[in-house]
Scaffold this motif. Structure first.
Motif, PDB file in Angstrom:
ATOM      1  N   ARG A   1       0.836  -1.212   0.000  1.00 10.85           N
ATOM      2  CA  ARG A   1       0.000   0.000   0.000  1.00 10.85           C
ATOM      3  C   ARG A   1       0.871   1.262   0.000  1.00 10.85           C
ATOM      4  O   ARG A   1       0.583   2.223  -0.705  1.00 10.85           O
ATOM      5  CB  ARG A   1      -0.927   0.006   1.201  1.00 10.85           C
ATOM      6  N   THR A   2       1.930   1.247   0.786  1.00 11.03           N
ATOM      7  CA  THR A   2       2.825   2.403   0.853  1.00 11.03           C
ATOM      8  C   THR A   2       3.561   2.576  -0.469  1.00 11.03           C
ATOM      9  O   THR A   2       3.749   3.700  -0.945  1.00 11.03           O
ATOM     10  CB  THR A   2       3.812   2.253   2.023  1.00 11.03           C
ATOM     11  N   TYR A   3       3.957   1.479  -1.090  1.00 12.23           N
ATOM     12  CA  TYR A   3       4.607   1.522  -2.402  1.00 12.23           C
ATOM     13  C   TYR A   3       3.659   2.138  -3.433  1.00 12.23           C
ATOM     14  O   TYR A   3       4.051   3.004  -4.224  1.00 12.23           O
ATOM     15  CB  TYR A   3       5.029   0.111  -2.816  1.00 12.23           C
TER      16      TYR A   3
ATOM     17  N   ASP B   1       1.195   4.193  -2.800  1.00 12.98           N
ATOM     18  CA  ASP B   1       1.105   5.618  -2.468  1.00 12.98           C
ATOM     19  C   ASP B   1       2.289   6.385  -3.052  1.00 12.98           C
ATOM     20  O   ASP B   1       2.124   7.474  -3.611  1.00 12.98           O
ATOM     21  CB  ASP B   1       1.071   5.832  -0.952  1.00 12.98           C
TER      22      ASP B   1
ATOM     23  N   THR C   1       7.124   9.441   2.377  1.00 10.82           N
ATOM     24  CA  THR C   1       6.643   8.108   2.005  1.00 10.82           C
ATOM     25  C   THR C   1       7.807   7.171   1.724  1.00 10.82           C
ATOM     26  O   THR C   1       7.755   5.982   2.060  1.00 10.82           O
ATOM     27  CB  THR C   1       5.694   8.200   0.794  1.00 10.82           C
TER      28      THR C   1
ATOM     29  N   ALA D   1       8.998   5.996   5.030  1.00  7.17           N
ATOM     30  CA  ALA D   1       8.044   5.020   5.556  1.00  7.17           C
ATOM     31  C   ALA D   1       8.218   3.671   4.865  1.00  7.17           C
ATOM     32  O   ALA D   1       8.180   2.617   5.510  1.00  7.17           O
ATOM     33  CB  ALA D   1       6.611   5.523   5.379  1.00  7.17           C
ATOM     34  N   LEU D   2       8.449   3.696   3.555  1.00  6.15           N
ATOM     35  CA  LEU D   2       8.644   2.461   2.796  1.00  6.15           C
ATOM     36  C   LEU D   2       9.897   1.731   3.267  1.00  6.15           C
ATOM     37  O   LEU D   2       9.895   0.504   3.441  1.00  6.15           O
ATOM     38  CB  LEU D   2       8.736   2.792   1.308  1.00  6.15           C
TER      39      LEU D   2
ATOM     40  N   LYS E   1       9.123   0.126   6.637  1.00  8.37           N
ATOM     41  CA  LYS E   1       8.249  -1.040   6.464  1.00  8.37           C
ATOM     42  C   LYS E   1       9.020  -2.231   5.892  1.00  8.37           C
ATOM     43  O   LYS E   1       8.817  -3.370   6.304  1.00  8.37           O
ATOM     44  CB  LYS E   1       7.062  -0.690   5.565  1.00  8.37           C
TER      45      LYS E   1
END
Length: 126
Positions: free
Chosen positions: A60-62, A64, A86, A89-90, A93
């Motif tokens: 989901r983050t990828y 985004d 982001t 964050a990636l 994660k």
């Protein structure tokens, strides 16, 4: 830099101007590499498992990030600042994900980050 790891030496410029891998040694600790599956997908991890949960969050983050970069390069350069957050964050994660076993029958592999086609992700996880 990856070639330096493969060659085991730093890339340096010689007196004649050519470049060779003859610089200082570049140590590589094989024990520091997580054993990850080839081309992991969210669907490869057991339903309800921690690996599946973390892989889904990564995906989901990828997605985004891809959307933010697309907007940035399509005329909204202000989106680039958000994409930096982001990206961080990636990275976080991914680090958490690779620390988790992939699940039963995975022959000791750890979960790997799924870099799936964004359109596949959209159709699967929306």
């Amino acid at each position: 830099r990856f070639a330096e790891i493969v060659e085991g030496r730093r890339l340096v410029q010689n007196d004649n101007g050519s470049w060779t891998y003859t610089g200082d040694s570049v140590p590589f600790d094989v024990g520091g590499v997580w054993p990850l599956p080839d081309n992991p997908r969210v669907r490869h991890y057991p339903e309800g498992s921690r690996a599946r949960l973390l892989a889904s969050g990564f995906a989901r983050t990828y997605l985004d990030l891809i959307a933010q970069l697309q907007r940035t390069f399509n005329g909204r350069p202000d989106e680039v600042d958000e994409s930096f957050s982001t990206m961080l964050a990636l990275k976080l994660k991914a680090a958490e994900l690779v620390g988790v076993p992939a699940g039963e029958g995975s022959a000791g592999l750890h979960a790997g980050p799924p870099f799936e086609n964004p359109s596949d992700l959209f159709n699967t996880y929306s």
